[in-house]
Design an enzyme around this catalytic site. Sequence first.
Site, mmCIF file in Angstrom:
data_model
loop_
_atom_site.group_PDB
_atom_site.id
_atom_site.type_symbol
_atom_site.label_atom_id
_atom_site.label_comp_id
_atom_site.label_asym_id
_atom_site.label_seq_id
_atom_site.Cartn_x
_atom_site.Cartn_y
_atom_site.Cartn_z
ATOM 1 N N HIS A 473 -4.349 -9.898 35.500
ATOM 2 C CA HIS A 473 -3.630 -8.910 34.254
ATOM 3 C C HIS A 473 -4.294 -9.297 33.283
ATOM 4 C CE1 HIS A 473 0.243 -9.593 31.557
ATOM 5 N NE2 HIS A 473 0.603 -9.509 32.847
ATOM 6 N N TYR A 589 11.768 -15.084 27.043
ATOM 7 C CA TYR A 589 10.469 -14.679 26.243
ATOM 8 C C TYR A 589 10.796 -13.048 27.214
ATOM 9 C CZ TYR A 589 5.677 -13.059 27.229
ATOM 10 O OH TYR A 589 4.136 -12.636 26.390
ATOM 11 N N THR A 602 0.029 -7.600 23.255
ATOM 12 C CA THR A 602 1.608 -7.524 23.599
ATOM 13 C C THR A 602 2.214 -8.839 22.576
ATOM 14 O OG1 THR A 602 1.277 -9.705 25.207
ATOM 15 C CG2 THR A 602 2.310 -7.389 26.426
#
Length: 772
Positions: A473, A589, A602
């Site tokens: 990630h 979230y 993001t």
Amino acid sequence: MAEAHQAVAFQFTVTPEGVDFRLSREALKHVYLSGINSWKKRLIRIKNGILRGVYPGSPTSWLVVVMATVGSSFCNVDVSLGLVGCIQRCPPQGCGPYQTPQTRALLSMAIFSTGVWVTGIFFFRQTLKLLLSYHGWMFEMHGKTSNLTRIWAMCVRLLSSRHPMLYSFQTSLPKLPVPRVSATIQRYLESVRPLLDDEEYYRMEMLAKEFQNKTAPRLQKYLVLKSWWASNYVSDWWEEYIYLRGRSPLMVNSNYYVMDLVLIKNTDVQAARLGNIIHAMIMYRRKLDCEEIKPVMALGIVPMCSYQMERMFNTTRVPGKETDVLQHLSDSRHVAVYHKGRFFKLWLYEGSRLLKPQDLEMQFQRILDDPSPPQPGEEKLAALTAGGRVEWAQARQAFFSSGKNKAALEAIERAAFFVALDEESYRYDPEDEASLSLYGKALLHGNCYNRWFDKSFTLISFKNGQLGLNAEHAWADAPIIGHLWEFVLGTDSFHLGYTETGHCLGKPNPALPPPTRLQWDIPKQCQAVIESSYQVAKALADDVELYCFQFLPFGKGLIKKCRTSPDAFVQIALQLAHFRDRGKFCLTYEASMTRMFREGRTETVRSCTSESTAFVQAMVEKSHAKADLRDLFQKAAKKHQNMYRLAMTGAGIDRHLFCLYLVSKYLGVSSPFLAEVLSEPWRLSTSQIPQSQIRMFDPEQHPNHLGAGGGFGPVADDGYGVSYMIAGENTIFFHISSKFSSSETNAQRFGNHIRQALLDLADLFQVPKTDS
């Protein structure tokens, strides 16, 4: 070994007559071709750098300006207002290339024209940046576009009409703005109001006001200064502190997975599917290197930042004791392959030529047919990447810093990507719902040692030809790997194809040397560390409950009849499902993107709002009329859409507070407010999976060419991770994760609540639906 000899360009031996050289012409030919290919890439990068650097100008437009200036001089018109004459007097008099008046005049006009051209490019870029800073279009109701937005759209189209390359818009993208502290605090308090009672809210309000008045102004100054200096005031800190400094295992906690097309199968031949897919991946990499991929454009006109795509290939995460490092190479000509406990190095090129799908199929079949056993300690070696980062860093330094272990590890870390050949078969069977969950579990963590979790991504191949990805990630977010995956699956299905027996088209070249086995010398002490990491990873994997399902009653087609966005519809359904599941609300979230800004990644949308909780409570009470419930729903949906737009336009809450917290740590300033905000657990973490970023085919003509998206592990030990893809007009895929160790959560139970919540919302609007 035959392959070892073929890898050597020349050999020599010392004899009484002197040194005897024996050159291999074939090997030298490959060395020569490889060098030529490398220089071609350098020239392409130089050319692209020039074209990108002058966008929206071009060499042709420069020539037009020069010709116009020269032409005007022949008509006795001085468009330069005397500047050409001034330039003409600057070069020194005398001998040399400037001695004739005609040459001096032409050179002066060329210099003037170049100056005008460069000034025009600068003006156009600044104008485009100013235009892209306008986000009013996002807040207008669908179908009610203002005249201002229409004029804005025409101007953006005009300035970006010439065919852009992948990175053409990077310098024209605006910087992510730093929100005002007062606005962030107000939105934060608004987001936690439905989660706190009056006494708790009053205490948090006092902490926030104290922070805003005393501590925040000093911290904000540093952030504003950074925003002037850096390309993005968030992204580098986010990458370092959220990802690279994390010391817990990447597996489940950070890495995520992506599924294959689930309703069709192109072939059952494992090696053949890999041949086509990997050939398509390297084709994509070639387009990436040449910047031939079109930038992703919102509404077809607003460019998204493309910087994350730079590290898609040839990238690995290298462990460190305190922080990891992302190692990226400009090129890599091989992939690392794992099969039955053995590691292989498979070359993707023959000289400068990319191997064709049938050649790659043959090479993978050779690996599948290789009967050699794993070396001592080799089988579970990749468990080091699945365990704790500190333990992996220590083992890497102690056992992999020299000799054959270092060479073998470098072959993996310097590979374009990692390929795992599994012996198991997984595929989604619509008649067996559990099959999708088992497929997802295999992609999320496998058996904890058959994935190299440090690579930018691992391509996973099952015995029946089904595929998937496990992605690290830190280097990028899911839409980036999704872009690659859409291209690869579309190319595999519609451009490369298979024979009737399921093999790649064409005949392979049997003269290719087989893939090379990587050689290891793993001592007992290292094997003990590997086993320890494996036990840590296995305990983590065994604790993950994953429930994946396809929701068939309806999709975005019928949701739109409710006059709301599909994402808001699903998010409100998740709030209703969670309240029914846990009997309370929680901090939620939802990931949104900030890629309309340079190097944006993001932002968080806090989906649990006062409006959504009011609607959920009214639904649970079952005493309200449908008209009142619809009104409450529309208010909640409108609030969610507005928050999503704010997050996308740089006015989010969490990234700003995160950066303020980091500045406070750098300055040694204590803030009880920030400490409490950053410690709040996200018990419901959600994400919508992007799709159709590339139009490789018409989904209406090929409705079964449908991916199921992907998923991730739960963020909190007592929470849920929910990933969903609104896959078409009539279907939605959900991926729900939780932990068996938590007595409060159950992924399948929550999935059933989501199903029912969606049906209840559809019933509320009397939307006709089919049976699931």
